[in-house]
Design a protein around this motif. Structure first.
Motif, PDB file in Angstrom:
ATOM      1  N   VAL A  37       0.585  -1.490  -0.216  1.00 16.29           N
ATOM      2  CA  VAL A  37       0.182  -0.279   0.004  1.00 16.29           C
ATOM      3  C   VAL A  37       0.542   1.131  -0.237  1.00 16.29           C
ATOM      4  N   VAL A  38       2.069   1.115   0.767  1.00 12.92           N
ATOM      5  CA  VAL A  38       3.073   2.785   0.935  1.00 12.92           C
ATOM      6  C   VAL A  38       3.517   2.265  -0.330  1.00 12.92           C
ATOM      7  N   ALA A  39       3.691   1.240  -1.086  1.00 19.20           N
ATOM      8  CA  ALA A  39       4.438   1.918  -2.324  1.00 19.20           C
ATOM      9  C   ALA A  39       4.066   1.591  -3.419  1.00 19.20           C
ATOM     10  N   ALA A  40       2.266   2.045  -3.645  1.00 22.55           N
ATOM     11  CA  ALA A  40       1.585   1.426  -5.140  1.00 22.55           C
ATOM     12  C   ALA A  40       1.312   3.405  -5.091  1.00 22.55           C
ATOM     13  N   PRO A  41       1.436   4.203  -4.197  1.00 21.19           N
ATOM     14  CA  PRO A  41       1.198   6.147  -4.415  1.00 21.19           C
ATOM     15  C   PRO A  41       2.051   6.111  -5.536  1.00 21.19           C
ATOM     16  N   ALA A  42       3.902   5.629  -4.856  1.00 22.76           N
ATOM     17  CA  ALA A  42       5.282   5.784  -5.233  1.00 22.76           C
ATOM     18  C   ALA A  42       5.483   5.764  -6.958  1.00 22.76           C
ATOM     19  N   LEU A  43       4.344   4.298  -6.933  1.00 10.29           N
ATOM     20  CA  LEU A  43       4.062   3.937  -8.446  1.00 10.29           C
ATOM     21  C   LEU A  43       3.492   4.566  -9.079  1.00 10.29           C
ATOM     22  N   ALA A  44       2.417   5.107  -8.584  1.00 12.42           N
ATOM     23  CA  ALA A  44       0.808   5.508  -9.409  1.00 12.42           C
ATOM     24  C   ALA A  44       1.611   6.976 -10.210  1.00 12.42           C
ATOM     25  N   ASN A  45       2.383   7.522  -9.295  1.00 16.70           N
ATOM     26  CA  ASN A  45       3.591   8.634 -10.009  1.00 16.70           C
ATOM     27  C   ASN A  45       4.623   8.711 -10.723  1.00 16.70           C
ATOM     28  N   ALA A  46       4.744   7.460 -11.075  1.00  9.68           N
ATOM     29  CA  ALA A  46       6.028   6.943 -12.073  1.00  9.68           C
ATOM     30  C   ALA A  46       5.749   7.179 -13.361  1.00  9.68           C
ATOM     31  N   TYR A  47       4.519   7.131 -14.030  1.00  7.50           N
ATOM     32  CA  TYR A  47       4.360   7.126 -15.075  1.00  7.50           C
ATOM     33  C   TYR A  47       3.784   9.008 -15.483  1.00  7.50           C
ATOM     34  N   GLN A  48       4.414   9.657 -16.754  1.00 11.05           N
ATOM     35  CA  GLN A  48       4.037  10.965 -16.299  1.00 11.05           C
ATOM     36  C   GLN A  48       2.851  11.287 -17.833  1.00 11.05           C
ATOM     37  N   SER A  49       1.519  11.703 -17.513  1.00 11.55           N
ATOM     38  CA  SER A  49       1.045  12.129 -18.549  1.00 11.55           C
ATOM     39  C   SER A  49       1.743  13.249 -19.755  1.00 11.55           C
TER      40      SER A  49
END
Length: 193
Positions: free
Chosen positions: A71-83
């Motif tokens: 759960v802690v790592a999921a937000p970090a991965l979500a921000n890894a991609y740029q729109s």
């Protein structure tokens, strides 16, 4: 600290009993202490020996630590991609090639379907042979069936027509040979029937 699966979950977060600061220290307003403890528990090596009993409490603590670290790592991965605000030139070129391919495949499929329709309307062996040969040539030229048309669909339609023609005393050996040539090419150049 207790031994077993539970010891890894308690590492760096106080003791489970009284006296060491009140347990896991997970009841923090912003939840950062909980996330830190879970991440530490996830990274902590757990060594089990024959003397370490596997308890439900220990297994549950380890599972909770693994879930919380995810759960802690999921937000970090979500921000890894740029729109991307607008498509790049490379993407537009690829999309144009894809559109051209789809258009060509639609045209080939329409041509093939026209042959199948003519085959369905055929009333003589000569017309059947002609349409079966045209279908075979198209499959050979394209190295397979057009996109969106399966060998099973073609075989089912031809077999239906074959049954109708056999009832009328048609579908001689030359027609059967043309049909076998068509199915052989479909097997050879596309997925199996």
């Amino acid at each position: 600290a207790a031994r077993g699966l539970n010891s890894g979950a308690n590492a760096g977060a106080g003791s489970n009993g009284g006296g060491g600061g009140g347990g896991y220290a997970m009841m923090n307003d912003d939840g950062q202490a909980a996330a830190a403890a879970a991440a530490a528990a996830f990274r902590a090596p757990v060594r089990m020996t024959a003397q370490d009993p596997v308890t439900r409490r220990g297994a549950a603590a380890k599972a909770a630590a693994m879930l919380l670290s995810g759960v802690v790592a999921a937000p970090a991965l979500a921000n890894a991609y740029q729109s991307v605000d607008k498509p790049t030139a490379e993407w537009e070129a690829q999309e144009a090639r894809a559109q051209a391919f789809r258009k060509a495949q639609r045209e080939i499929a329409n041509k093939f379907n026209a042959y199948v329709d003519d085959l369905q309307k055929s009333t003589t062996d000569d017309n059947m042979i002609k349409n079966l040969n045209l279908m075979t040539e198209l499959i050979q030229a394209q190295a397979g069936l057009p996109a969106g048309i399966t060998a099973k669909q073609v075989v089912n339609r031809v077999r239906t027509k074959k049954g109708e023609m056999k009832e009328e005393g048609l579908w001689g050996t030359p027609v059967e040979m043309a049909y076998q040539n068509l199915t052989g090419q479909m097997r050879k150049l596309s997925l199996p029937i």
